[in-house]
Design an enzyme around this catalytic site. Structure first.
Site, PDB file in Angstrom:
ATOM      1  N   GLN A   9       5.588 129.176  34.889  1.00 40.56           N
ATOM      2  CA  GLN A   9       5.287 130.604  34.932  1.00 40.56           C
ATOM      3  C   GLN A   9       4.853 131.117  33.558  1.00 40.56           C
ATOM      4  O   GLN A   9       5.399 130.709  32.538  1.00 40.56           O
ATOM      5  CB  GLN A   9       6.549 131.350  35.384  1.00 40.56           C
ATOM      6  CG  GLN A   9       6.252 132.610  36.151  1.00 40.56           C
ATOM      7  CD  GLN A   9       7.420 133.053  37.017  1.00 40.56           C
ATOM      8  OE1 GLN A   9       8.087 132.221  37.618  1.00 40.56           O
ATOM      9  NE2 GLN A   9       7.663 134.328  37.101  1.00 40.56           N
ATOM     10  N   SER A  88       9.603 123.689  34.369  1.00 43.24           N
ATOM     11  CA  SER A  88      10.216 124.611  35.333  1.00 43.24           C
ATOM     12  C   SER A  88       9.508 124.517  36.687  1.00 43.24           C
ATOM     13  O   SER A  88       9.551 123.475  37.344  1.00 43.24           O
ATOM     14  CB  SER A  88      10.203 126.032  34.760  1.00 43.24           C
ATOM     15  OG  SER A  88      10.937 126.908  35.571  1.00 43.24           O
ATOM     16  N   LEU A  89       8.837 125.588  37.106  1.00 45.70           N
ATOM     17  CA  LEU A  89       8.053 125.571  38.348  1.00 45.70           C
ATOM     18  C   LEU A  89       7.106 124.369  38.406  1.00 45.70           C
ATOM     19  O   LEU A  89       6.882 123.769  39.462  1.00 45.70           O
ATOM     20  CB  LEU A  89       7.251 126.870  38.435  1.00 45.70           C
ATOM     21  CG  LEU A  89       5.919 126.844  39.179  1.00 45.70           C
ATOM     22  CD1 LEU A  89       6.156 126.846  40.662  1.00 45.70           C
ATOM     23  CD2 LEU A  89       5.052 128.010  38.758  1.00 45.70           C
ATOM     24  N   ARG A 113      11.309 129.224  46.596  1.00 43.58           N
ATOM     25  CA  ARG A 113      11.888 129.309  45.250  1.00 43.58           C
ATOM     26  C   ARG A 113      11.569 130.668  44.628  1.00 43.58           C
ATOM     27  O   ARG A 113      12.439 131.341  44.071  1.00 43.58           O
ATOM     28  CB  ARG A 113      11.298 128.178  44.403  1.00 43.58           C
ATOM     29  CG  ARG A 113      11.784 128.092  42.958  1.00 43.58           C
ATOM     30  CD  ARG A 113      10.981 126.989  42.244  1.00 43.58           C
ATOM     31  NE  ARG A 113      11.547 126.605  40.953  1.00 43.58           N
ATOM     32  CZ  ARG A 113      11.226 127.166  39.794  1.00 43.58           C
ATOM     33  NH1 ARG A 113      10.364 128.171  39.778  1.00 43.58           N
ATOM     34  NH2 ARG A 113      11.765 126.737  38.661  1.00 43.58           N
ATOM     35  N   HIS A 195      16.962 129.870  34.932  1.00 47.87           N
ATOM     36  CA  HIS A 195      17.681 128.717  34.367  1.00 47.87           C
ATOM     37  C   HIS A 195      19.009 129.120  33.720  1.00 47.87           C
ATOM     38  O   HIS A 195      19.352 128.671  32.633  1.00 47.87           O
ATOM     39  CB  HIS A 195      16.783 127.951  33.377  1.00 47.87           C
ATOM     40  CG  HIS A 195      15.510 127.492  34.008  1.00 47.87           C
ATOM     41  ND1 HIS A 195      15.470 126.461  34.931  1.00 47.87           N
ATOM     42  CD2 HIS A 195      14.244 127.956  33.907  1.00 47.87           C
ATOM     43  CE1 HIS A 195      14.217 126.318  35.347  1.00 47.87           C
ATOM     44  NE2 HIS A 195      13.460 127.205  34.749  1.00 47.87           N
ATOM     45  N   GLN A 244      17.949 122.356  39.015  1.00 50.23           N
ATOM     46  CA  GLN A 244      17.055 122.919  38.005  1.00 50.23           C
ATOM     47  C   GLN A 244      17.169 124.434  37.831  1.00 50.23           C
ATOM     48  O   GLN A 244      17.036 124.954  36.730  1.00 50.23           O
ATOM     49  CB  GLN A 244      15.604 122.538  38.351  1.00 50.23           C
ATOM     50  CG  GLN A 244      14.632 122.710  37.216  1.00 50.23           C
ATOM     51  CD  GLN A 244      13.298 123.249  37.674  1.00 50.23           C
ATOM     52  OE1 GLN A 244      13.200 124.403  38.053  1.00 50.23           O
ATOM     53  NE2 GLN A 244      12.289 122.407  37.648  1.00 50.23           N
TER      54      GLN A 244
END
Length: 293
Positions: A9, A88-89, A113, A195, A244
């Protein structure tokens, strides 16, 4: 050895993916499929949307995923990864690229998500902050000393760490980190505390979707955010992907491990060049490039 990496992101921009659509029949087909799966015209938002529209988590995450995975698909036979990772993503994009997940399943997971994270963000006022110029341990110790939820969330590169948590705790941590010598302690314009433990409701929601999704044997290892090591076992990949959302992104350690394991070049697949810049912070001479069709 070629390492392909996939952004997360923040890399979105208006017009993203239009060059792929204009030059590839496969891209046209995949964009049409994406619109059908999501139930709205994401293609139109990606090509023509304002920055504000693209900033919504429910749009940003599938948009970046689509740009990355469609670009990887359009590379065709030239796409031969020896290792993959995603920030991440971007980890879900990397799992489609290395054939752990199908394009359709990957997109469904990304959308679930995004919606789950959006809901978790709205439940508790929370934020993130970028901390520059301090050792990781100093940042971790100061976060632990704060009375409230604030944790190290993204280890982006040496000397650059993002913290995440409840707004008062993050603000107090920024004050203490500045006093401890941080070059910058800057609150980020994000929707919430990604996170961090505040994402627990989203983790539980996503876990159900992940458990019911087929994970296949990958064509190459994925270096996963939570453990920063190469993984090929589908069940282990699944577990790490669930973890995650509430665990830190260990990107510094992923880059170091990829280089230690023999990566000779890194190719960023998707919008922007953020990940290439982070690799240069680990080794200025390391060869990096953007994937192009």
């Amino acid at each position: 050895m070629k390492a392909y990496v996939f952004p997360g992101q923040g890399a979105q921009f208006s017009g993203m993916g239009k060059d792929l659509y204009d030059s590839s029949e496969l891209a046209k087909k995949l964009f049409a499929q994406a619109n059908e799966i999501l139930g709205f015209d994401i293609q139109k938002i990606m090509f023509e949307g304002s920055d504000e529209e693209l900033k919504q988590t429910k749009v940003t995450q599938p948009a970046i995923f689509l740009h990355s995975t469609i670009l990887a698909a359009c590379l065709g036979d030239s796409f031969k990864p020896d290792m993959v990772a995603g920030h991440s993503l971007g980890e879900i994009s990397s799992l489609v690229a290395n054939k752990t997940l199908s394009f359709e399943d990957g997109l469904r997971l990304v959308y679930k998500r995004a919606l789950a994270m959006q809901a978790a963000c709205e439940a508790v006022p929370s934020t993130m902050a970028a901390i520059l110029g301090l050792e990781d341990k100093v940042v971790e110790d100061i976060c632990k000393s704060i009375n409230g939820i604030v944790v190290a969330a993204n280890y982006n590169c040496p000397g650059q760490l993002v913290i995440s948590g409840a707004i008062p705790a993050v603000e107090e941590a920024c004050t203490k980190l500045t006093e401890a010598g941080a070059k910058r302690a800057m609150i980020l314009q994000v929707g919430g505390a990604f996170h961090s433990p505040l994402m627990e409701p989203a983790r539980e929601e996503l876990a159900k979707a992940i458990e019911s999704t087929t994970f296949s044997n990958p064509i190459c290892p994925v270096y996963q955010n939570t453990i920063a090591k190469a993984v090929t076992d589908p069940n282990e990949i699944k577990k790490n992907l669930i973890d995650q959302l509430t665990a830190p992104v260990r990107w510094t350690q992923i880059m170091q491990q990829m280089i230690a394991d023999g990566a000779t070049e890194v190719i960023e697949v998707g919008p922007g060049k953020v990940l290439q810049g982070l690799f240069k912070k680990v080794d200025r001479a390391f060869p990096t490039s953007s994937a192009e069709i």
